[in-house]
Design a protein around this motif. Structure first.
Motif, PDB file in Angstrom:
ATOM      1  N   ASN A   9      -7.157  -0.590  -0.160  1.00 57.28           N
ATOM      2  CA  ASN A   9      -7.589   0.764   0.281  1.00 57.28           C
ATOM      3  C   ASN A   9      -7.883   1.765  -1.004  1.00 57.28           C
ATOM      4  O   ASN A   9      -8.460   2.874  -0.770  1.00 57.28           O
ATOM      5  CB  ASN A   9      -6.356   1.493   1.123  1.00 57.28           C
ATOM      6  N   ASP A  50       0.860  -1.166   0.004  1.00 57.95           N
ATOM      7  CA  ASP A  50      -0.017  -0.157   0.056  1.00 57.95           C
ATOM      8  C   ASP A  50       1.017   1.262  -0.032  1.00 57.95           C
ATOM      9  O   ASP A  50       1.621   1.437   0.948  1.00 57.95           O
ATOM     10  CB  ASP A  50      -0.849  -0.148   1.364  1.00 57.95           C
ATOM     11  N   TYR A  61      -6.500   4.154  -3.225  1.00 61.00           N
ATOM     12  CA  TYR A  61      -6.322   5.504  -3.490  1.00 61.00           C
ATOM     13  C   TYR A  61      -6.767   6.044  -4.877  1.00 61.00           C
ATOM     14  O   TYR A  61      -7.152   7.076  -5.213  1.00 61.00           O
ATOM     15  CB  TYR A  61      -5.107   5.884  -3.041  1.00 61.00           C
ATOM     16  N   ASN A  91     -12.762  11.686  -6.946  1.00 65.67           N
ATOM     17  CA  ASN A  91     -12.684  13.208  -6.666  1.00 65.67           C
ATOM     18  C   ASN A  91     -12.694  14.076  -7.980  1.00 65.67           C
ATOM     19  O   ASN A  91     -12.819  15.121  -7.923  1.00 65.67           O
ATOM     20  CB  ASN A  91     -11.454  13.320  -5.665  1.00 65.67           C
ATOM     21  N   ASN A  96     -12.432   0.868   4.900  1.00 67.74           N
ATOM     22  CA  ASN A  96     -11.079   1.834   4.831  1.00 67.74           C
ATOM     23  C   ASN A  96     -11.466   2.902   3.765  1.00 67.74           C
ATOM     24  O   ASN A  96     -11.397   4.082   4.070  1.00 67.74           O
ATOM     25  CB  ASN A  96      -9.986   1.099   4.499  1.00 67.74           C
ATOM     26  N   ILE A  97     -11.863   2.409   2.743  1.00 65.55           N
ATOM     27  CA  ILE A  97     -12.241   3.468   1.594  1.00 65.55           C
ATOM     28  C   ILE A  97     -13.581   4.619   2.010  1.00 65.55           C
ATOM     29  O   ILE A  97     -13.220   5.580   2.010  1.00 65.55           O
ATOM     30  CB  ILE A  97     -12.704   2.581   0.325  1.00 65.55           C
ATOM     31  N   GLY A 127      -0.099   4.471   0.249  1.00 66.97           N
ATOM     32  CA  GLY A 127      -0.759   5.462   0.690  1.00 66.97           C
ATOM     33  C   GLY A 127      -0.990   6.525  -0.043  1.00 66.97           C
ATOM     34  O   GLY A 127      -1.364   7.831   0.528  1.00 66.97           O
ATOM     35  N   GLU A 128      -1.043   6.515  -1.226  1.00 68.72           N
ATOM     36  CA  GLU A 128      -1.399   7.484  -2.357  1.00 68.72           C
ATOM     37  C   GLU A 128      -1.482   6.853  -3.672  1.00 68.72           C
ATOM     38  O   GLU A 128      -1.137   5.472  -3.781  1.00 68.72           O
ATOM     39  CB  GLU A 128      -0.420   8.553  -2.456  1.00 68.72           C
ATOM     40  N   GLU A 159     -10.412   6.671  -5.011  1.00 69.60           N
ATOM     41  CA  GLU A 159     -10.699   7.879  -4.294  1.00 69.60           C
ATOM     42  C   GLU A 159     -10.444   8.943  -5.273  1.00 69.60           C
ATOM     43  O   GLU A 159     -11.082   9.902  -5.345  1.00 69.60           O
ATOM     44  CB  GLU A 159      -9.754   7.985  -3.105  1.00 69.60           C
ATOM     45  N   ASP A 206     -14.275   5.073   4.997  1.00 71.33           N
ATOM     46  CA  ASP A 206     -13.867   5.936   6.112  1.00 71.33           C
ATOM     47  C   ASP A 206     -13.303   7.175   5.646  1.00 71.33           C
ATOM     48  O   ASP A 206     -13.278   8.336   6.152  1.00 71.33           O
ATOM     49  CB  ASP A 206     -13.037   5.179   7.050  1.00 71.33           C
ATOM     50  N   ARG A 207     -12.409   7.031   4.732  1.00 71.34           N
ATOM     51  CA  ARG A 207     -11.534   8.229   3.751  1.00 71.34           C
ATOM     52  C   ARG A 207     -12.519   9.054   3.061  1.00 71.34           C
ATOM     53  O   ARG A 207     -12.656  10.286   3.095  1.00 71.34           O
ATOM     54  CB  ARG A 207     -10.528   7.649   3.044  1.00 71.34           C
ATOM     55  N   VAL A 208     -13.332   8.301   2.462  1.00 69.13           N
ATOM     56  CA  VAL A 208     -14.213   9.163   1.350  1.00 69.13           C
ATOM     57  C   VAL A 208     -16.028   8.801   1.788  1.00 69.13           C
ATOM     58  O   VAL A 208     -16.329   7.814   0.962  1.00 69.13           O
ATOM     59  CB  VAL A 208     -14.033   8.583  -0.118  1.00 69.13           C
TER      60      VAL A 208
END
Length: 193
Positions: free
Chosen positions: A49, A20, A51, A58, A76-77, A22-23, A54, A79-81
């Motif tokens: 996850n 992962d 990203y 966006n 997790n997705i 993280g981006e 996301e 929770d972030r989005v």
């Protein structure tokens, strides 16, 4: 060892997710930034996850789907989005999907499945893509692990899985990999025959 739902949930629960970044992976971000049709149906299999999902969401891509065997990863997705449509987060085994898509994004899913499933991966990708659909993403061009993910591979091996179903538009060393993957990735763009 079976790489089932418990195996992957355990990885996420214990933060053993070295793959992962993280981006968004830089090569995929560059690819996404040149996409113009925001109505296409995009799938990210084994998205974790995600990203990538996301980022696309966006940017106005509203038909982005993630399928993952781990419920924790999908949560997790959300929770972030929080406004990501939960109906587009599919808790299932990729090989059991019935829907079709215009574009599938490969980002560390192929290397996570057991190598015995790689032929089946090519068949399933062909089945879930719309006519002239594309499979785009990154494949490791490196010898990795023999007994657990990530599993490595090379261009000649990948061509054997994909040439029957896809026109190979690109399969070449990645020039803009994330720093810890430099020299280890192929950027792949395949179009359904």
């Amino acid at each position: 060892m079976e790489f089932n739902e418990d195996f992957w949930n355990n990885k996420y629960a214990n933060n053993k997710i070295g793959w992962d970044l993280g981006e968004v992976s830089p090569p995929l971000k560059a690819y996404f930034d040149q996409l113009e049709n925001k109505d296409i149906r995009i799938l990210i299999p084994g998205g974790g996850n995600s990203y990538e999902a996301e980022y696309l969401f966006n940017k106005g891509f509203k038909n982005v789907y993630v399928v993952d065997i781990s419920e924790i990863a999908l949560q997790n997705i959300l929770d972030r989005v929080p406004n990501f449509p939960s109906s587009q987060l599919i808790h299932a085994n990729f090989f059991e999907l019935e829907e079709t898509f215009d574009l599938v994004i490969e980002q560390t899913f192929f290397c996570a499945i057991h190598p015995e499933l790689r032929t089946k991966y090519g068949v399933k990708m062909n089945a879930i893509l719309q006519p002239q659909g594309k499979l785009v993403g990154l494949l490791f061009d490196a010898v990795l692990n023999e007994d657990h993910p990530p599993f490595g591979g090379n261009k000649n091996e990948y061509l054997a899985y994909f040439q029957s179903y896809f026109k190979i538009k690109r399969m070449e060393p990645c020039y803009n990999s994330f720093h810890n993957r430099k020299g280890m990735e192929l950027f792949v763009k395949l179009e359904q025959k």
